[in-house]
Write a protein that holds these residues in place. Sequence first.
Motif, PDB file in Angstrom:
ATOM      1  N   ILE A 196      10.285 -21.984  55.234  1.00 46.19           N
ATOM      2  CA  ILE A 196      10.062 -20.907  54.275  1.00 46.19           C
ATOM      3  C   ILE A 196       9.933 -19.601  55.045  1.00 46.19           C
ATOM      4  O   ILE A 196       9.059 -19.454  55.895  1.00 46.19           O
ATOM      5  CB  ILE A 196       8.784 -21.145  53.446  1.00 46.19           C
ATOM      6  N   ILE A 197      10.805 -18.639  54.744  1.00 45.95           N
ATOM      7  CA  ILE A 197      10.692 -17.333  55.380  1.00 45.95           C
ATOM      8  C   ILE A 197       9.435 -16.643  54.862  1.00 45.95           C
ATOM      9  O   ILE A 197       9.080 -16.767  53.701  1.00 45.95           O
ATOM     10  CB  ILE A 197      11.945 -16.500  55.070  1.00 45.95           C
ATOM     11  N   TYR A 198       8.762 -15.909  55.723  1.00 47.92           N
ATOM     12  CA  TYR A 198       7.536 -15.195  55.354  1.00 47.92           C
ATOM     13  C   TYR A 198       6.441 -16.167  54.911  1.00 47.92           C
ATOM     14  O   TYR A 198       5.748 -15.934  53.933  1.00 47.92           O
ATOM     15  CB  TYR A 198       7.813 -14.181  54.238  1.00 47.92           C
ATOM     16  N   ASN A 199       6.270 -17.267  55.631  1.00 48.88           N
ATOM     17  CA  ASN A 199       5.286 -18.239  55.169  1.00 48.88           C
ATOM     18  C   ASN A 199       3.842 -17.757  55.345  1.00 48.88           C
ATOM     19  O   ASN A 199       2.917 -18.377  54.824  1.00 48.88           O
ATOM     20  CB  ASN A 199       5.495 -19.607  55.826  1.00 48.88           C
ATOM     21  N   ARG A 200       3.640 -16.620  56.034  1.00 56.47           N
ATOM     22  CA  ARG A 200       2.302 -16.013  56.057  1.00 56.47           C
ATOM     23  C   ARG A 200       1.841 -15.685  54.636  1.00 56.47           C
ATOM     24  O   ARG A 200       0.634 -15.684  54.338  1.00 56.47           O
ATOM     25  CB  ARG A 200       2.330 -14.745  56.921  1.00 56.47           C
ATOM     26  N   ALA A 201       2.780 -15.462  53.730  1.00 56.55           N
ATOM     27  CA  ALA A 201       2.431 -15.128  52.346  1.00 56.55           C
ATOM     28  C   ALA A 201       1.845 -16.312  51.594  1.00 56.55           C
ATOM     29  O   ALA A 201       1.335 -16.153  50.479  1.00 56.55           O
ATOM     30  CB  ALA A 201       3.658 -14.600  51.609  1.00 56.55           C
ATOM     31  N   SER A 202       1.871 -17.514  52.168  1.00 63.89           N
ATOM     32  CA  SER A 202       1.263 -18.670  51.505  1.00 63.89           C
ATOM     33  C   SER A 202      -0.254 -18.661  51.639  1.00 63.89           C
ATOM     34  O   SER A 202      -0.936 -19.499  51.032  1.00 63.89           O
ATOM     35  CB  SER A 202       1.825 -19.967  52.087  1.00 63.89           C
ATOM     36  N   ALA A 203      -0.790 -17.730  52.435  1.00 61.23           N
ATOM     37  CA  ALA A 203      -2.239 -17.591  52.601  1.00 61.23           C
ATOM     38  C   ALA A 203      -2.678 -16.236  52.059  1.00 61.23           C
ATOM     39  O   ALA A 203      -1.909 -15.272  52.042  1.00 61.23           O
ATOM     40  CB  ALA A 203      -2.632 -17.735  54.070  1.00 61.23           C
ATOM     41  N   ASP A 204      -3.933 -16.156  51.614  1.00 61.08           N
ATOM     42  CA  ASP A 204      -4.445 -14.906  51.055  1.00 61.08           C
ATOM     43  C   ASP A 204      -4.738 -13.904  52.172  1.00 61.08           C
ATOM     44  O   ASP A 204      -4.563 -14.219  53.362  1.00 61.08           O
ATOM     45  CB  ASP A 204      -5.674 -15.180  50.186  1.00 61.08           C
ATOM     46  N   PRO A 205      -5.173 -12.678  51.836  1.00 62.47           N
ATOM     47  CA  PRO A 205      -5.425 -11.682  52.895  1.00 62.47           C
ATOM     48  C   PRO A 205      -6.418 -12.128  53.956  1.00 62.47           C
ATOM     49  O   PRO A 205      -6.347 -11.664  55.105  1.00 62.47           O
ATOM     50  CB  PRO A 205      -5.958 -10.473  52.108  1.00 62.47           C
ATOM     51  N   ASP A 206      -7.329 -13.044  53.606  1.00 62.87           N
ATOM     52  CA  ASP A 206      -8.291 -13.550  54.590  1.00 62.87           C
ATOM     53  C   ASP A 206      -7.723 -14.685  55.433  1.00 62.87           C
ATOM     54  O   ASP A 206      -8.424 -15.229  56.294  1.00 62.87           O
ATOM     55  CB  ASP A 206      -9.561 -14.037  53.891  1.00 62.87           C
ATOM     56  N   GLY A 207      -6.485 -15.080  55.163  1.00 62.75           N
ATOM     57  CA  GLY A 207      -5.870 -16.147  55.939  1.00 62.75           C
ATOM     58  C   GLY A 207      -6.112 -17.533  55.390  1.00 62.75           C
ATOM     59  O   GLY A 207      -5.750 -18.528  56.028  1.00 62.75           O
ATOM     60  N   LYS A 208      -6.701 -17.643  54.195  1.00 60.70           N
ATOM     61  CA  LYS A 208      -6.970 -18.941  53.576  1.00 60.70           C
ATOM     62  C   LYS A 208      -5.854 -19.277  52.588  1.00 60.70           C
ATOM     63  O   LYS A 208      -5.345 -18.390  51.902  1.00 60.70           O
ATOM     64  CB  LYS A 208      -8.313 -18.908  52.847  1.00 60.70           C
TER      65      LYS A 208
END
Length: 291
Positions: free
Chosen positions: A3-15
């Motif tokens: 998945i491209i941009y998979n950082r977006a699967s976590a909220d702003p706090d990284g959870k």
Amino acid sequence: RRIIYNRASADPDGKPWSERKAYVWWDPEQKKWTGHDVPDFIADRPPDYRPPEGATGVAAISGIDPFIMQADGKAWLFAPAGLVDGPLPAHYEPQESPLRNPLYRQQHNPVRQIIKSKENPLQPSGDEPGAEVFPYVATTYRLTEHHTAGGMSRFLPYLAELQPAMFCEVSPELAAERGLEHLGWATIVTARNAIEARVLVTRRMTPLTVGGRTLHQIGLPYHWGQNGLTTGDAANELAHLSLDPNVHIQEVKALAVDIQPGRRPRGPALRVLVKGYQERAGITEKTGTEA
């Protein structure tokens, strides 16, 4: 990367936004991004990172800006410059489709690049007269065993054994409609050519309901040809030459076709078959070329 941009699967706090769908997340103990995929993000950049004033490039992307292929790390709804058919994306039907564009009157991309010749006639589309001659949609795809291309894979005995023949995937409903038998032969036809393939009847190819009608799909793998330990007709023989106006990539992922049981004709009889389809569809030099 799955998945491209998979950082977006976590909220702003990284959870993870959802524990059930957790994909990548920030591990405060290891001080890095981890999870079920390779993070598409700076691996050791914490969620609370904020770039210093004057930062440029990747250093200017904060810990809550996941879209690292953009200079500002933000998601873009449109491209501000550089696209011939931009800036906002729009839906157009493929060059050859058995359906009208359901959104508006413009059927095709008006600035698509068309390369036409006697060997590359285009088919009618949507509700144009003759479109019913090609009532099904073929979609092309790669095979895992043909990892790079068939020219390499078909010469390797282990891979040739795993993919021993060119095939087409059809639903049980389409098989019944056209008299196709599992592991038998089928002929797939467009205005350019006809190819043959072994039939794989499978529930993978689910009939679609579009515009109040049933639309059947036919799956065609790439990378077969006439050389190697396993040979067969190539899906590209069916394709037209309508190109994306920006990067000029040929539109071969979806095209309108017909399918019949049995093997294709050989020699001059093959051209007779294709010519018959062209005549039934009323194809001329202007077919499919509207702006």
